[in-house]
Design a protein around this motif. Structure first.
Motif, PDB file in Angstrom:
ATOM      1  N   UNK A 415      70.151 -26.413  79.036  1.00 55.20           N
ATOM      2  CA  UNK A 415      70.734 -26.734  80.346  1.00 55.20           C
ATOM      3  C   UNK A 415      72.246 -26.936  80.252  1.00 55.20           C
ATOM      4  N   UNK A 416      72.678 -27.692  79.239  1.00 54.74           N
ATOM      5  CA  UNK A 416      74.116 -27.911  79.073  1.00 54.74           C
ATOM      6  C   UNK A 416      74.842 -26.591  78.804  1.00 54.74           C
ATOM      7  N   UNK A 417      74.277 -25.775  77.913  1.00 55.72           N
ATOM      8  CA  UNK A 417      74.935 -24.517  77.551  1.00 55.72           C
ATOM      9  C   UNK A 417      75.057 -23.580  78.742  1.00 55.72           C
ATOM     10  N   UNK A 421      78.615 -22.231  79.793  1.00 61.17           N
ATOM     11  CA  UNK A 421      78.871 -20.788  79.845  1.00 61.17           C
ATOM     12  C   UNK A 421      79.421 -20.376  81.214  1.00 61.17           C
ATOM     13  N   UNK A 422      78.883 -20.951  82.284  1.00 57.40           N
ATOM     14  CA  UNK A 422      79.410 -20.665  83.625  1.00 57.40           C
ATOM     15  C   UNK A 422      80.873 -21.093  83.729  1.00 57.40           C
ATOM     16  N   UNK A 423      81.165 -22.278  83.204  1.00 59.78           N
ATOM     17  CA  UNK A 423      82.541 -22.793  83.263  1.00 59.78           C
ATOM     18  C   UNK A 423      83.479 -21.919  82.429  1.00 59.78           C
ATOM     19  N   UNK A 648      85.579 -27.740  71.422  1.00 58.05           N
ATOM     20  CA  UNK A 648      84.286 -27.362  70.822  1.00 58.05           C
ATOM     21  C   UNK A 648      83.389 -26.606  71.795  1.00 58.05           C
ATOM     22  N   UNK A 649      83.429 -26.974  73.088  1.00 59.50           N
ATOM     23  CA  UNK A 649      82.619 -26.261  74.084  1.00 59.50           C
ATOM     24  C   UNK A 649      83.098 -24.825  74.226  1.00 59.50           C
ATOM     25  N   UNK A 655      81.309 -18.028  70.793  1.00 55.00           N
ATOM     26  CA  UNK A 655      80.337 -17.523  69.808  1.00 55.00           C
ATOM     27  C   UNK A 655      79.140 -16.893  70.515  1.00 55.00           C
ATOM     28  N   UNK A 656      78.640 -17.565  71.551  1.00 53.36           N
ATOM     29  CA  UNK A 656      77.470 -17.060  72.283  1.00 53.36           C
ATOM     30  C   UNK A 656      77.788 -15.727  72.953  1.00 53.36           C
TER      31      UNK A 656
END
Length: 665
Positions: A415-417, A421-423, A648-649, A655-656
């Protein structure tokens, strides 16, 4: 917005819903409405009735319930019993009871149908507005509050002005050489919407036809009209082609051409040679049919925003599961309308978890008597009902269709990722760097469950998986399954990216093994876990909300109305006497090898000198306690509030997306 929307139609005998006992003849609706059920369960007849109903619209059923507001008004008036009450310019001993009668006129009136409820409200609120209690303006204040609530509600919700029906029988290729003939439309009219012949000499305008039944047959002509029309019309087609490119053609430039001396639309994709649409896959043709009218109808000829209702049979027809998801994303992100779908696709079910604008209703056909000659059709709200899969004929076995997978520790990580990713895409899109903008467009086109999928490995269970390419032989298989690493990940999914929490750095043997098996496709967070990568402002606001409750927290920090409404519904509140939440601030550094739960507790604990310090936000490991509840708050904040990505985010998102890009090139 807490108020719900409802819908129903005339001529729906034997249909009822499970909203509550008092309102069996309405269903709750949202922007995307999926109707599922076995064949012959009444889904298609239901949406055809919604479409063809001449009288009722969403507005008729969706006027807000004002019971609480008028109850407050009644309580306020009852305090002034014995005061002089004027109705208009006159007062009498009966004025008090007359005024209460007006208020009770709304309280006692049945909520459904809401068109009548609205009419009753308007009549009574006018009478109340004409009243006055001597020495106080209580009526004016309370009445204005109610009026403002109604005005804000109706301003926020834009209702449909027209309805469109898209039957299963649809296609962009002509099936007859006769000019001005649309056999699919004619068939739909004849089968589903037969019209009575006019009894007057002057023929009436047909209620159903190419103006409200969409089959794709008219697309050639409509493109021709727009491309040969005004500059605004040509710009509209250009905008549509850009969205087609983004959502369905991997950002390759797309042109739709109604070629001269042909009766079929031509298409040009990227640098490819132009060719007739008949040479394009049936799924992509369906995507064009299902999106063209919805996009074109977003605005009227004067550029004003338009909202319509679309009733669509089996949108998944001929489409890959990932493309169906992308179609729904197109509807959510690029259009203003309401959609009602009959579907047998199980790939749409988890959209309920991804958007608050999605709802699923299940249809069940039940015999009325033992002879099974008459039936009732029951409609159930069932967003997370596992029986949905049975209704769709889905068995527990499943296929991994995504081109790559991202392995994460648990549901909150996923959920966090998704939010990060949207941000990340938004940040790239707003950059002045052309390369960043290009990447943002590409990343935006990636579809969950098609280009990539998340897999949750549940923490310590990761040790049961082997990521080697080697498979055990038939003779070794049973012994292999009995070993500690008895599960071969690459037997069910290829192209793995494994995201590991930073606390795995203390388990060198495990990390070494993963890196040996997956090479560069192991990414270890530079902090304890994914929560540490969140910006401090989100964590700070989430803590205040969880500690104080949404009402007290919103008085201390600025929250958008959407955030407050959403979290009020969830009922978050907490009060503890051994902690001082005022000691917390939005500048704390959470990027640490310690869990954010421990960091928060150590910061706000009143007495840290005790031998066994109490815990509020942390569990024994230092991570956040009640992770799912905390994540629910953060998800809402990350949806409606302003916030920044931490370094870090950004790194984990980069990477993703690099992994997804590599596996989809």
């Amino acid at each position: 917005m807490a108020e719900k929307l409802y819908y129903w139609a005339e001529n729906l005998e034997n249909y009822s819903s499970d909203i509550d006992e008092e309102t069996p003849f309405s269903i709750e609706i949202k922007k995307l409405n999926f109707f599922i059920g076995k064949n012959n369960s009444g889904k298609s007849r239901f949406i055809r009735n919604l479409f063809s109903a001449p009288k009722h619209t969403i507005q008729d059923f969706s006027f807000p319930d004002l019971t609480n507001h008028f109850s407050d008004l009644k309580s306020a008036v009852e305090k002034y019993k014995g005061s002089t009450i004027y109705i208009g310019s006159a007062s009498s001993g009966d004025s008090y009871y007359t005024l209460l009668k007006f208020i009770n006129g709304v309280l006692d009136f049945p909520l459904f149908p809401r068109s009548k409820y609205k009419e009753n409200y308007l009549n009574n609120i006018k009478k109340i507005s004409d009243s006055k209690i001597d020495y106080t303006n209580i009526l004016e204040v309370k009445t204005n509050e109610i009026k403002n609530f109604v005005n804000n509600y109706e301003t926020k919700i834009k209702f449909e002005s027209s309805k469109f029906y898209i039957p299963i029988l649809r296609g962009m290729r002509p099936v007859t050489d006769d000019e001005n003939k649309q056999p699919y439309i004619e068939r739909a009219k004849k089968d589903y919407f037969p019209e009575k012949k006019s009894t007057t000499e002057k023929p009436e305008k047909p209620k159903f036809g190419s103006h409200n039944i969409v089959t794709g047959e008219c697309l050639y002509y409509e493109l021709k009209v727009h491309l040969l029309g005004e500059p605004e019309q040509r710009d509209l087609i250009k905008s549509y082609e850009e969205k087609l490119s983004q959502y369905f053609f991997d950002n390759e430039h797309v042109s739709l051409i109604p070629k001269h001396d042909q009766d079929v639309v031509n298409i040009k994709i990227g640098s490819e040679k132009q060719f007739p649409i008949s040479q394009l896959g049936d799924g992509l043709q369906q995507a064009i049919i299902l999106t063209y009218e919805a996009f074109i109808k977003n605005v009227d000829e004067n550029g004003n925003k338009q909202v319509h209702a679309f009733f669509i049979e089996e949108p998944e027809l001929n489409m890959h599961a990932g493309m169906v998801r992308q179609l729904m994303n197109f509807y959510l992100n690029e259009t203003n309308h309401y959609y009602f779908f009959t579907t047998h696709s199980n790939h749409l079910l988890d959209m309920v978890d991804e958007s608050d604008e999605v709802i699923i209703q299940k249809f069940v056909k039940q015999p009325i008597d033992a002879d099974r000659k008459e039936f009732d059709f029951k409609i159930y709200r069932c967003d997370r009902d596992h029986e949905l899969l049975s209704s769709l004929g889905v068995r527990p076995s499943s296929l991994y269709l995504a081109n790559c997978t991202i392995w994460v520790e648990g549901v909150t990580d996923r959920m966090y990722l998704s939010k990060l990713m949207q941000k990340y895409i938004q940040v790239l899109g707003s950059s002045s760097d052309s390369k960043d903008k290009k990447n943002a467009e590409r990343y935006k086109s990636f579809m969950p469950n098609f280009h990539y999928a998340f897999i949750e490995y549940a923490g310590g269970n990761i040790t049961h998986w082997s990521f080697l390419d080697d498979y055990p032989t038939k003779e070794e298989a049973l012994e292999f399954l009995q070993n500690s690493k008895g599960l071969t990940a690459k037997a069910i999914t290829k192209n793995i990216l494994l995201l590991a929490d930073g606390d795995n750095e203390g388990k060198a043997e495990r990390l070494l093994e993963w890196r040996d098996e997956l090479k560069e496709n192991v990414y270890t967070l530079p902090c304890k876990e994914i929560e540490n990568t969140l910006t401090a402002s989100i964590i700070y606001k989430a803590c205040l909300i969880k500690f104080m409750g949404i009402k007290k927290a919103s008085a201390q920090i600025t929250l958008s109305s959407d955030t407050q409404n959403k979290l009020t519904q969830k009922g978050f509140a907490r009060d503890k006497d051994k902690f001082d939440i005022e000691k917390l601030n939005a500048s704390i550094n959470f990027i640490s090898a310690e869990g954010i739960g421990k960091i928060i507790d150590d910061t706000i604990r009143i007495d840290n000198s005790v031998t066994s310090p109490p815990r509020l936000f942390s569990d024994a490991s230092g991570t956040i306690d009640d992770k799912v509840s905390f994540c629910e708050i953060c998800k809402v904040l990350m949806t409606y509030e302003d916030w920044d990505l931490t370094e870090p985010a950004k790194s984990v998102c980069e990477k993703i997306f690099n992994h997804i890009t590599t596996c989809n090139t």
